[in-house]
Write an enzyme that holds these catalytic residues in place. Structure first.
Site, PDB file in Angstrom:
ATOM      1  N   HIS A  12     -12.132  -0.950   2.924  1.00 56.60           N
ATOM      2  CA  HIS A  12     -11.347  -0.499   4.081  1.00 56.60           C
ATOM      3  C   HIS A  12      -9.870  -0.409   3.695  1.00 56.60           C
ATOM      4  O   HIS A  12      -9.207   0.600   3.961  1.00 56.60           O
ATOM      5  CB  HIS A  12     -11.536  -1.456   5.253  1.00 56.60           C
ATOM      6  CG  HIS A  12     -10.534  -1.263   6.354  1.00 56.60           C
ATOM      7  ND1 HIS A  12     -10.536  -0.150   7.161  1.00 56.60           N
ATOM      8  CD2 HIS A  12      -9.477  -2.020   6.767  1.00 56.60           C
ATOM      9  CE1 HIS A  12      -9.526  -0.236   8.027  1.00 56.60           C
ATOM     10  NE2 HIS A  12      -8.865  -1.367   7.801  1.00 56.60           N
ATOM     11  N   ASP A  65       7.931  27.463  -3.665  1.00 55.81           N
ATOM     12  CA  ASP A  65       6.837  26.533  -3.989  1.00 55.81           C
ATOM     13  C   ASP A  65       7.479  25.283  -4.564  1.00 55.81           C
ATOM     14  O   ASP A  65       8.710  25.167  -4.583  1.00 55.81           O
ATOM     15  CB  ASP A  65       5.843  27.160  -4.994  1.00 55.81           C
ATOM     16  CG  ASP A  65       4.444  26.531  -4.850  1.00 55.81           C
ATOM     17  OD1 ASP A  65       4.354  25.300  -4.686  1.00 55.81           O
ATOM     18  OD2 ASP A  65       3.458  27.279  -4.895  1.00 55.81           O
ATOM     19  N   TRP A 108      -8.358  -5.747  -1.770  1.00 54.18           N
ATOM     20  CA  TRP A 108      -7.566  -4.652  -2.360  1.00 54.18           C
ATOM     21  C   TRP A 108      -6.570  -5.221  -3.357  1.00 54.18           C
ATOM     22  O   TRP A 108      -6.149  -4.564  -4.283  1.00 54.18           O
ATOM     23  CB  TRP A 108      -6.857  -3.840  -1.274  1.00 54.18           C
ATOM     24  CG  TRP A 108      -5.509  -4.324  -0.867  1.00 54.18           C
ATOM     25  CD1 TRP A 108      -5.252  -5.391  -0.049  1.00 54.18           C
ATOM     26  CD2 TRP A 108      -4.237  -3.776  -1.224  1.00 54.18           C
ATOM     27  NE1 TRP A 108      -3.906  -5.535   0.121  1.00 54.18           N
ATOM     28  CE2 TRP A 108      -3.252  -4.560  -0.586  1.00 54.18           C
ATOM     29  CE3 TRP A 108      -3.818  -2.697  -2.011  1.00 54.18           C
ATOM     30  CZ2 TRP A 108      -1.885  -4.319  -0.725  1.00 54.18           C
ATOM     31  CZ3 TRP A 108      -2.458  -2.462  -2.146  1.00 54.18           C
ATOM     32  CH2 TRP A 108      -1.506  -3.258  -1.508  1.00 54.18           C
ATOM     33  N   SER A 145      -2.557  10.418 -10.470  1.00 58.85           N
ATOM     34  CA  SER A 145      -2.334  11.440  -9.450  1.00 58.85           C
ATOM     35  C   SER A 145      -1.017  11.195  -8.723  1.00 58.85           C
ATOM     36  O   SER A 145      -0.203  12.106  -8.545  1.00 58.85           O
ATOM     37  CB  SER A 145      -3.494  11.433  -8.462  1.00 58.85           C
ATOM     38  OG  SER A 145      -3.141  12.076  -7.269  1.00 58.85           O
ATOM     39  N   SER A 146      -0.799   9.943  -8.298  1.00 58.58           N
ATOM     40  CA  SER A 146       0.420   9.625  -7.539  1.00 58.58           C
ATOM     41  C   SER A 146       1.657   9.868  -8.390  1.00 58.58           C
ATOM     42  O   SER A 146       2.664  10.409  -7.904  1.00 58.58           O
ATOM     43  CB  SER A 146       0.395   8.167  -7.082  1.00 58.58           C
ATOM     44  OG  SER A 146      -0.686   7.952  -6.228  1.00 58.58           O
ATOM     45  N   HIS A 199       4.495  -4.492  -3.089  1.00 60.85           N
ATOM     46  CA  HIS A 199       5.441  -4.480  -1.981  1.00 60.85           C
ATOM     47  C   HIS A 199       6.162  -3.149  -1.830  1.00 60.85           C
ATOM     48  O   HIS A 199       6.207  -2.618  -0.722  1.00 60.85           O
ATOM     49  CB  HIS A 199       6.403  -5.658  -1.973  1.00 60.85           C
ATOM     50  CG  HIS A 199       6.953  -5.775  -0.585  1.00 60.85           C
ATOM     51  ND1 HIS A 199       6.245  -6.351   0.435  1.00 60.85           N
ATOM     52  CD2 HIS A 199       8.056  -5.239  -0.018  1.00 60.85           C
ATOM     53  CE1 HIS A 199       6.906  -6.191   1.570  1.00 60.85           C
ATOM     54  NE2 HIS A 199       8.007  -5.527   1.329  1.00 60.85           N
ATOM     55  N   GLU A 241       4.906  -0.506  -2.477  1.00 62.85           N
ATOM     56  CA  GLU A 241       3.841   0.328  -1.909  1.00 62.85           C
ATOM     57  C   GLU A 241       3.894   0.332  -0.382  1.00 62.85           C
ATOM     58  O   GLU A 241       3.635   1.352   0.258  1.00 62.85           O
ATOM     59  CB  GLU A 241       2.472  -0.183  -2.395  1.00 62.85           C
ATOM     60  CG  GLU A 241       1.263   0.462  -1.733  1.00 62.85           C
ATOM     61  CD  GLU A 241       1.052   1.918  -2.114  1.00 62.85           C
ATOM     62  OE1 GLU A 241       1.697   2.394  -3.067  1.00 62.85           O
ATOM     63  OE2 GLU A 241       0.236   2.577  -1.451  1.00 62.85           O
ATOM     64  N   TYR A 257       6.499   0.309   1.382  1.00 64.97           N
ATOM     65  CA  TYR A 257       7.521   1.287   1.775  1.00 64.97           C
ATOM     66  C   TYR A 257       7.090   2.698   1.406  1.00 64.97           C
ATOM     67  O   TYR A 257       7.497   3.657   2.062  1.00 64.97           O
ATOM     68  CB  TYR A 257       8.875   0.892   1.172  1.00 64.97           C
ATOM     69  CG  TYR A 257       9.255  -0.488   1.628  1.00 64.97           C
ATOM     70  CD1 TYR A 257       9.436  -0.734   2.984  1.00 64.97           C
ATOM     71  CD2 TYR A 257       9.334  -1.559   0.756  1.00 64.97           C
ATOM     72  CE1 TYR A 257       9.707  -2.008   3.444  1.00 64.97           C
ATOM     73  CE2 TYR A 257       9.618  -2.838   1.211  1.00 64.97           C
ATOM     74  CZ  TYR A 257       9.803  -3.050   2.557  1.00 64.97           C
ATOM     75  OH  TYR A 257      10.060  -4.316   3.013  1.00 64.97           O
ATOM     76  N   SER A 292      11.944  11.037  12.136  1.00 60.68           N
ATOM     77  CA  SER A 292      13.354  11.424  12.134  1.00 60.68           C
ATOM     78  C   SER A 292      13.504  12.938  12.295  1.00 60.68           C
ATOM     79  O   SER A 292      14.613  13.430  12.517  1.00 60.68           O
ATOM     80  CB  SER A 292      14.037  10.968  10.838  1.00 60.68           C
ATOM     81  OG  SER A 292      13.972   9.571  10.721  1.00 60.68           O
ATOM     82  N   HIS A 311       7.457 -12.658  -2.007  1.00 58.07           N
ATOM     83  CA  HIS A 311       7.222 -13.257  -0.686  1.00 58.07           C
ATOM     84  C   HIS A 311       5.733 -13.199  -0.326  1.00 58.07           C
ATOM     85  O   HIS A 311       5.317 -13.792   0.655  1.00 58.07           O
ATOM     86  CB  HIS A 311       8.098 -12.632   0.409  1.00 58.07           C
ATOM     87  CG  HIS A 311       7.773 -11.223   0.769  1.00 58.07           C
ATOM     88  ND1 HIS A 311       8.711 -10.325   1.193  1.00 58.07           N
ATOM     89  CD2 HIS A 311       6.609 -10.534   0.784  1.00 58.07           C
ATOM     90  CE1 HIS A 311       8.146  -9.169   1.461  1.00 58.07           C
ATOM     91  NE2 HIS A 311       6.868  -9.265   1.214  1.00 58.07           N
ATOM     92  N   HIS A 312       4.963 -12.486  -1.143  1.00 61.69           N
ATOM     93  CA  HIS A 312       3.498 -12.553  -0.983  1.00 61.69           C
ATOM     94  C   HIS A 312       2.938 -13.788  -1.673  1.00 61.69           C
ATOM     95  O   HIS A 312       1.736 -14.024  -1.650  1.00 61.69           O
ATOM     96  CB  HIS A 312       2.834 -11.309  -1.578  1.00 61.69           C
ATOM     97  CG  HIS A 312       3.223 -10.050  -0.875  1.00 61.69           C
ATOM     98  ND1 HIS A 312       2.467  -9.503   0.136  1.00 61.69           N
ATOM     99  CD2 HIS A 312       4.295  -9.239  -1.012  1.00 61.69           C
ATOM    100  CE1 HIS A 312       3.063  -8.411   0.579  1.00 61.69           C
ATOM    101  NE2 HIS A 312       4.168  -8.226  -0.095  1.00 61.69           N
ATOM    102  N   THR A 319      16.265  -1.777   8.258  1.00 63.17           N
ATOM    103  CA  THR A 319      15.185  -1.369   9.161  1.00 63.17           C
ATOM    104  C   THR A 319      15.699  -1.335  10.593  1.00 63.17           C
ATOM    105  O   THR A 319      15.410  -0.398  11.353  1.00 63.17           O
ATOM    106  CB  THR A 319      13.999  -2.341   9.045  1.00 63.17           C
ATOM    107  OG1 THR A 319      13.730  -2.549   7.662  1.00 63.17           O
ATOM    108  CG2 THR A 319      12.771  -1.778   9.703  1.00 63.17           C
ATOM    109  N   LYS A 377      17.760   1.729  11.261  1.00 56.65           N
ATOM    110  CA  LYS A 377      16.942   2.912  11.547  1.00 56.65           C
ATOM    111  C   LYS A 377      16.498   2.914  13.005  1.00 56.65           C
ATOM    112  O   LYS A 377      16.598   3.921  13.709  1.00 56.65           O
ATOM    113  CB  LYS A 377      15.706   2.934  10.639  1.00 56.65           C
ATOM    114  CG  LYS A 377      16.015   3.468   9.264  1.00 56.65           C
ATOM    115  CD  LYS A 377      14.724   3.771   8.524  1.00 56.65           C
ATOM    116  CE  LYS A 377      15.040   4.374   7.177  1.00 56.65           C
ATOM    117  NZ  LYS A 377      14.826   5.787   7.081  1.00 56.65           N
ATOM    118  N   ARG A 393      -8.093 -14.986   7.092  1.00 55.17           N
ATOM    119  CA  ARG A 393      -8.556 -13.609   6.843  1.00 55.17           C
ATOM    120  C   ARG A 393      -9.792 -13.648   5.964  1.00 55.17           C
ATOM    121  O   ARG A 393     -10.081 -14.635   5.317  1.00 55.17           O
ATOM    122  CB  ARG A 393      -7.499 -12.834   6.053  1.00 55.17           C
ATOM    123  CG  ARG A 393      -6.164 -12.782   6.639  1.00 55.17           C
ATOM    124  CD  ARG A 393      -5.188 -12.182   5.641  1.00 55.17           C
ATOM    125  NE  ARG A 393      -5.425 -10.744   5.471  1.00 55.17           N
ATOM    126  CZ  ARG A 393      -4.630  -9.965   4.758  1.00 55.17           C
ATOM    127  NH1 ARG A 393      -3.594 -10.457   4.125  1.00 55.17           N
ATOM    128  NH2 ARG A 393      -4.890  -8.670   4.644  1.00 55.17           N
TER     129      ARG A 393
END
Lengths: 650, 338
Positions: free
Chosen positions: A81, A110, A145, A175-176, A259, A261, A263, A274, A308-309, A334, A337, A456
């Site tokens: 998931h 293009d 994950w 790819s990314s 992390h 990721e 963002y 925006s 922080h993880h 943040t 924004k 979890r």
């Protein structure tokens, strides 16, 4: 599915470049708009699959001691998931918008490397299939994950489950990276004359920042996954403590990627709203520079907070304190924004069409996710929240309430431009309300069960902990979400097949994509536009309100050099001017090519051969040969026909 | 064309959220809740947590109210003479204000955070007279070793009240995390590392906990209990561990089975034991053999429980280091499962 979109799109035009048709044209396409549609349709398909996985998880957890799925099936479901939603849902849906919208927003024909763009898509699709292949053998990835070492070592994960994770992520990472380099170059090099960096639409800015994040963050994942691949296939011991390896090394590598990721997942959605908020407030974005620099600030700080993880792994008081403060700092840009979005709406003429509803929902829901994020920035608090359902609630308020709300807003916002049809407003609103309400019913109670100590990733729990009712409510919420998704699909289907023809500029937009026909022709712009304003189309449509353009010169001094040509052009009063001489220019478009697809197949086979290592790794060698042939043929193929041929068409 | 937000739905949603919170607060039975003042270290955590909750609530109400106010005030506003709202491009003063105010809030949170990090991560000193206990995590149970006293337990952490306990944590296989929420936060047990956590319970009783770091197929059933004794009770417990009274107690055996290491891997239908790693033991006493290798009698069962790999090399069931008393009780219980 792709051909359905093609039918909706088919417009025979009295133009030199008619839209090609048929399956082959989709397999060989290098048109950024078609690649965008392929990304979008594929992402929605995986979004659907990831949603089904979420439903099965919630059915299992609806009641204590349920046995709807087994422990191992549950572990596969929550692992896939997350992987599906992150890598196959949200990221490619963002890519769909990068592809379709960015060249249109910057006035380009293009992307910089159209064939590399096709390659990115095909590698993504094949990588996604490789990652999911485990389902067909009953052994999908089952270690989360994040797949913490050393649970992923052969001793504790002897099956092939982790192999699909390792190999799938290797392929998807390529790819990314290819796509990110492409958009970096495109945005920096392909902007229309006059479009200085501080005139870029904010969605383009956020795409640029996201691309930089991908370029810097994905290599860390690639390194980590490569080491894990060595541990699993070649018996090395990078992460195996008994042999002197370090399981914490994996956590550092993973979160140095993981992390940023977050963002990578949220900044495109920030960019989308925006665009939506100013359009439906009929006001330019409040504090453009602040929003842009806040986005860049989030990206920079995002690289300094990964640990922080890991507050509970025993790093010691000093690292915990440093990463805690760095994490809290992210709240500042943040917050900037959020305040600027509200400032954009303040004093505007708010028009609550479906895209606007989703954009406002993002602001409202992200505040909740942001505040709970500040809570576990504090390590003592985190020690009570980490790995509990409170985190599950937090991350879904950020990624669902944030990213996915924004992306759905983007789908409705650009639907008329992409398909040339209008969606049904009533169904759109119904979808929105089902999604907003279903989302809150599903995820809000998770805050509470987390505080009540529910960890979890548990497939079962006993009654008597105060968790039963809230889990049942969460499960009910998922079904509301599912009904919402069905309404969305019905809306898309009806609108593409039977929808009214969309106007070129249905929302009274401010940016260049709305100056093109809906859907845009193969070549996007007949003449390269010239830009003298941050809101070029509004400046053209409402010169009495925005025409003087003082503001922009005041703020964007770096644009002066770019402006030089534009200001001396005959039509300089208009923000979107076309150089009269441009009528002479011929339109050159690169040829379709199947070599990106061949190369992508070769690349995927190289990695797939590690899983299906039959007959002396025959599959890997076939892959290597295909890859080499693909790259050489791609390189030697002429990019476009002789320009003389096109000259005849004019 | 007028587009109105269905305000009643928004109001209903707000009511629902408040209702969820209130109902939750009233829920009486939550043996694993983090909201607790049963230990000194959890008090420390909540001294920061409370400040953050208050700050978060204030910011939440203020910003969402601003958002809702803006939505209501400016929705579908008739246009100005030129058909557009007055274009406002930004305001530097406002940008500074809404950067500085959150920064001040963060400072208010950060200062106690740093203080509590220092307190929680400081190992107890000799002056605290701590009780040192080694925690060795396994797939899928926790082993507690009282090295100085020569006692080993599984999934039952017995500690005295009002005395600092110094936990030294590691793992025998993969990463686990010891979490008894009412007594404080969690620290991971990592193979090849020794992590530290201190704990000082303020009240006696039983406290539920479970593994918080995903560790594989038995993760959900990796539960343990912390039993906090008064000083006399703790001495009596140690005495009983070191000199067990003979004879098994089936009820105690069942309690140990369900709350101890067994339920992590085994299921017994009709009970909360639902592990799927090892065989289902619902009708254990009717089985002809133990683990398919030796006849199912009391002597073999005792040998098996004492050290399974010695009876069947390569078995998935590890040596749990069960005490003689635990084995007595388990034998009595297992032999009642016809």
């Amino acid at each position: 599915m792709a051909t359905q979109v093609a039918v909706g799109q088919a417009r025979v035009e009295a133009e030199p470049f008619a839209q090609p048709r048929g399956l082959w044209s989709w397999l060989t396409t290098i048109d950024h708009k078609r690649i965008g549609i392929l990304y979008g349709v594929t992402a929605l398909l995986f979004f659907f699959i990831g949603g089904i996985e979420a439903m099965l998880i919630r059915v299992q957890l609806a009641a204590p001691n349920n046995d709807f799925v087994s422990a191992d099936q549950f572990n596969q479901l929550f692992t896939m998931h997350a992987l599906t939603m992150i890598f196959l849902g949200v990221m490619p849906l963002s890519s769909a918008f990068f592809n379709f919208i960015i060249p249109l927003q910057i006035g380009a024909r293009d992307v910089a490397f159209p064939r590399l763009n096709a390659f990115s898509y095909w590698v993504f699709l094949l990588g996604a299939l490789l990652l999911n292949a485990g389902w067909f053998f009953g052994e999908a990835p089952n270690t989360g994950w994040f797949s913490y070492a050393n649970l992923t070592s052969p001793a504790y994960s002897p099956g092939h489950n982790v192999d699909y994770f390792v190999l799938g992520l290797q392929v998807l990472g390529i790819s990314s990276l290819a796509a990110a380099f492409n958009f970096l170059v495109t945005i920096i090099n392909m902007r229309a004359p006059g479009m200085s960096m501080m005139r870029l639409p904010v969605f383009t800015w956020m795409t640029l920042i996201t691309s930089i994040l991908i370029v810097l963050a994905f290599p860390a994942l690639t390194v980590g996954v490569t080491l894990l691949m060595f541990d699993r296939f070649f018996s090395t011991n990078f992460f195996i403590p008994a042999a002197g390896g370090s399981p914490l090394l994996w956590q550092h590598l993973f979160w140095v990627f993981g992390h940023p990721e977050v963002y990578i997942l949220i900044l495109p959605a920030f960019g989308i709203i925006s665009e939506i908020l100013p359009t439906f407030s009929r006001k330019p974005l409040f504090g453009y520079s602040a929003v842009v620099f806040a986005g860049a600030g989030i990206a920079v700080l995002g690289f300094g907070v990964w640990a922080h993880h890991m507050f509970t792994v025993g790093m010691g008081p000093v690292p915990n304190a440093v990463f805690s403060i760095a994490t809290m700092l992210i709240a500042l840009p943040t917050g900037v924004k959020i305040f600027n979005w509200i400032g954009t709406m303040y004093g505007g003429h708010l028009d609550f069409r479906t895209p606007m509803l989703f954009a406002v929902a993002l602001v409202g829901m992200f505040i909740i996710g942001g505040l709970s994020g500040v809570m576990h920035a504090s390590p003592p608090v985190d020690s009570q929240q980490q790995d509990s359902y409170f985190i599950v609630a937090h991350l879904h308020y950020v990624l669902f309430g944030g990213s996915i709300m924004g992306l759905f807003g983007g789908i409705y916002y650009w639907f008329p431009k992409i398909t040339g049809k209008m969606y049904k407003e009533a169904l759109g609103k119904l979808h929105f309300w089902l999604m907003l309400i279903g989302f809150n019913i599903t995820f809000f109670p998770m805050h509470w069960v987390g505080i009540e100590g529910m960890p979890r990733r548990i497939y079962t729990y006993n009654s008597g902990y105060g968790w039963d009712l809230w889990n049942l409510i969460s499960t009910i919420g998922v079904f509301v979400l599912a009904i919402g998704f069905v309404v969305f699909i019905v809306n898309m289907w009806l609108s593409v097949t039977l929808g009214e023809k969309a106007a070129d500029d249905p929302w009274d937009g401010a940016t260049l994509e709305w100056t093109t026909p809906s859907p845009p022709p193969l070549y996007n712009f007949k003449h390269t536009p010239r830009v003298t304003s941050r809101i070029p189309f509004w400046s053209q449509k409402y010169p009495e309100v925005y025409g003087d353009d003082d503001h922009f010169h005041h703020h964007a001094t770096d644009a002066a050099a770019d402006d030089h040509a534009a200001e001396h052009a005959p039509a300089s009063a208009h923000a979107v001017a076309h150089d009269e001489h441009a009528h002479e220019e011929a339109i050159h478009l690169p040829n379709p090519s199947y070599w990106p697809l061949v190369t992508a197949i070769g690349l995927t086979l190289v990695f797939a051969g590690f899983r299906w290592n039959y007959a002396y790794h025959a599959i890997t060698y076939i892959g290597v040969v295909t890859l080499v042939v693909g790259i050489y043929s791609w390189a030697l193929e002429p990019a476009m026909d002789d320009p003389a041929e096109h000259a005849e068409a004019h | 064309m007028v587009h109105r937000l269905p305000w009643r739905i928004v109001a209903a949603l707000a009511m629902l959220s408040v209702g969820v919170l209130l109902l939750g607060a009233c829920s009486s039975s939550a043996p694993q809740t983090t909201i607790s003042d049963a230990s000194v270290n959890n008090d420390r955590i909540w001294s920061v947590y409370t400040i953050i909750w208050i700050a978060a609530a204030v910011v939440f109400v203020a910003v969402e109210a601003l958002l809702v106010y803006t939505i209501i005030k400016f929705r579908n506003k008739p246009r100005t003479a030129h058909g557009r709202p007055v274009p406002v491009h930004g305001n530097t003063k406002l940008e500074i204000v809404w950067t500085i105010i959150p920064a001040v809030v963060l400072v208010v949170i950060a200062i106690p955070t740093l203080q509590i990090i220092a307190e929680l991560e400081k190992r107890p000193s000799e002056a605290d007279n701590p009780l040192e206990i080694s925690v060795i995590a396994h797939q899928f149970f926790f082993e507690f070793r009282y090295e100085d006293q020569g006692i080993r337990t599984t999934n039952e952490l017995h500690i005295p009240v009002n005395r600092k306990v110094d936990l030294v944590m590691t793992s025998n296989d993969v990463i686990h995390s010891l979490w008894a929420p009412r007594l404080g936060g969690k620290v991971d047990s990592i193979p090849g590392r020794n992590n530290h956590m201190w704990l000082e319970a303020k009240e006696t009783g039983e406290f539920d906990g479970q593994c918080a770091e995903f560790c594989g197929v038995g993760h959900a059933n990796m539960r343990f209990k912390v039993i906090v004794h008064d000083e006399a009770g703790f001495m009596a417990w140690m005495d009983e561990e070191l000199n067990p009274t003979p004879g098994g107690d089936a009820a105690a055996g069942e309690a140990f089975f369900l709350n101890g290491p067994c339920a992590g891997c085994h299921a017994i239908d009709g009970t909360t034991a639902a592990g799927t790693v090892g065989p289902n033991l619902t009708h254990f006493a009717s089985l002809p053999q133990i683990a398919g290798v030796v006849p199912n009698d009391e002597q073999n069962l005792r040998a098996w429980l004492a050290n399974p790999p010695a009876v069947k090399p390569g078995t998935g069931m590890p040596n749990l280091n069960l005490t003689p008393a635990q084995i007595d009780n388990l034998v009595a219980y297992l032999q009642s499962l016809k």
